[in-house]
Design an enzyme around this catalytic site. Structure first.
Site, mmCIF file in Angstrom:
data_model
loop_
_atom_site.group_PDB
_atom_site.id
_atom_site.type_symbol
_atom_site.label_atom_id
_atom_site.label_comp_id
_atom_site.label_asym_id
_atom_site.label_seq_id
_atom_site.Cartn_x
_atom_site.Cartn_y
_atom_site.Cartn_z
ATOM 1 N N ASN A 9 -2.919 0.625 7.758
ATOM 2 C CA ASN A 9 -2.801 2.137 7.527
ATOM 3 C C ASN A 9 -2.379 1.939 5.875
ATOM 4 O OD1 ASN A 9 -1.209 3.847 6.067
ATOM 5 N ND2 ASN A 9 1.158 3.892 7.147
ATOM 6 N N LYS A 11 -2.078 4.199 3.593
ATOM 7 C CA LYS A 11 -0.646 5.286 2.532
ATOM 8 C C LYS A 11 -1.923 5.267 1.443
ATOM 9 C CE LYS A 11 3.293 2.533 3.498
ATOM 10 N NZ LYS A 11 4.416 1.986 4.712
ATOM 11 N N HIS A 96 4.834 9.007 10.780
ATOM 12 C CA HIS A 96 5.580 7.579 10.254
ATOM 13 C C HIS A 96 7.100 8.107 8.794
ATOM 14 C CE1 HIS A 96 5.731 4.624 6.740
ATOM 15 N NE2 HIS A 96 4.540 4.396 7.217
ATOM 16 N N GLU A 98 7.954 7.389 6.485
ATOM 17 C CA GLU A 98 7.656 7.918 5.052
ATOM 18 C C GLU A 98 7.746 9.605 5.129
ATOM 19 O OE1 GLU A 98 4.463 5.393 3.757
ATOM 20 O OE2 GLU A 98 6.256 3.432 3.257
ATOM 21 N N GLU A 169 8.639 1.079 12.980
ATOM 22 C CA GLU A 169 8.866 0.406 11.847
ATOM 23 C C GLU A 169 10.432 0.741 11.722
ATOM 24 O OE1 GLU A 169 4.618 0.320 10.490
ATOM 25 O OE2 GLU A 169 5.501 2.697 9.842
ATOM 26 N N GLY A 175 8.042 -1.774 3.452
ATOM 27 C CA GLY A 175 7.934 -2.916 2.208
ATOM 28 C C GLY A 175 8.736 -2.896 1.486
ATOM 29 N N SER A 214 6.992 -5.035 6.803
ATOM 30 C CA SER A 214 6.259 -6.459 6.056
ATOM 31 C C SER A 214 5.638 -7.319 7.076
ATOM 32 C CB SER A 214 7.786 -6.450 5.303
ATOM 33 O OG SER A 214 8.233 -6.009 4.483
HETATM 34 P P1 13P Z 1 4.614 -2.706 4.558
HETATM 35 O O1 13P Z 1 3.626 -3.255 5.820
HETATM 36 O O2 13P Z 1 4.064 -2.382 3.339
HETATM 37 O O3 13P Z 1 6.174 -2.998 4.950
HETATM 38 O O4 13P Z 1 4.127 -0.973 5.272
HETATM 39 C C1 13P Z 1 4.533 -0.877 6.866
HETATM 40 C C2 13P Z 1 4.171 0.474 7.278
HETATM 41 O O5 13P Z 1 4.779 1.664 6.607
HETATM 42 C C3 13P Z 1 2.783 0.619 8.163
HETATM 43 O O6 13P Z 1 2.452 2.006 8.790
#
Ligand code: 13P
Length: 259
Positions: A9, A11, A96, A98, A169, A175, A214
């Protein structure tokens, strides 16, 4: 035996130049693997990615990071599932954290998107996960089951197992560098599988549940070795083709061990 799935992903990252460089570097690392791999990129780069993945004959499926909750019409700025399908996407990330946290997506929005994605022939990756406050209040299971059940009510367990995947997640692990321990993640994955299984036992055994938050080459093997963790949804580490490839290799090596 569930085939492992590793999904990038990206982003809101990338550019024409950096995407091309990513594909070129990834192509030097691999040509084939047994595990399924997908890269989800920003809408505007999807045609570029499709062309470059095809030209390099890479075993990578293309995915989007979001889709509209509407099918067609006067929804300025939205991108529909059928458009994504039209330009060669196979996967789409839905719900997601976010999007839930920053753009106000509700469980019902997510359910609508998953339904439309399936109708357009896309495979949705349904994201669920609890915030730090929810985890500290002991509400993890309640939150992730509520999020999942909204989708299962809309499309059914069997359809999701056949044509989609779930990603757990934990929001506090995204992150932040704080990964859930394999034990913490496995516990939630097992609960999610039970939820699907309670509706349809075949679907419960079949559905792939990815872990995200992560994930790095260094922690992927302990996570992916868990019974109910079928792969990963990778954010930061997927921006680097070498790191992403190393994570794919972890999934591949576990697959070979089982075979
Ligand atoms: P990170 O791997 O940067 O923690 O992000 C995970 C994520 O949100 C994947 O959709």
């Amino acid at each position: 035996m569930r085939n492992r799935l590793v999904v990038a992903n990206w982003k809101m990252n990338g550019s024409l130049a950096s995407n091309e460089a990513w594909i070129k570097e990834y192509a030097t690392l691999t040509k084939s693997q047994d595990v399924e791999v997908a890269v989800c990129a920003p809408f505007v780069y999807l045609p570029q990615m499709r062309t470059q993945i095809n030209e390099a004959t890479l075993p990578i499926a293309l995915g989007a990071e979001n889709c509209s909750a509407y099918a067609v019409g006067a929804y300025t700025g939205e991108v529909s599932c059928s458009m994504l399908s039209d330009i060669g996407c196979q996967w789409v990330i839905v719900g997601h954290s976010e999007r839930r946290q920053l753009f106000g997506e509700t469980d019902q929005d997510v359910a609508k998107k998953v339904k439309l994605a399936m109708e357009a022939g896309l495979k949705p990756i349904v994201c669920v996960g609890e915030t730090l406050e929810e985890q500290e209040a002991g509400n993890t299971v309640e939150v992730v089951c509520r999020q999942l059940n909204a989708v299962l009510d809309a499309v059914g367990a069997s359809a999701l197992a056949e044509n989609g995947a779930i990603a757990y997640e934990p929001v506090w692990a995204i992150g932040t560098g704080k990964t859930a321990t394999p034990q913490q993640a496995e516990l939630v994955h097992a609960v999610l599988r039970d939820s699907v299984e309670s509706r349809d036992s075949v679907a419960g055994k079949k559905i792939r549940i990815l872990y995200g938050g992560s994930v790095k080459p260094s922690n992927a093997s302990d996570l992916f070795a868990c019974n109910d963790i079928d792969g990963g949804l990778i954010g930061g580490a997927a921006l680097n083709p070498r790191e992403f490839h190393a994570i794919v290799c972890v999934a591949q090596s576990l697959t070979e061990t089982v075979i």
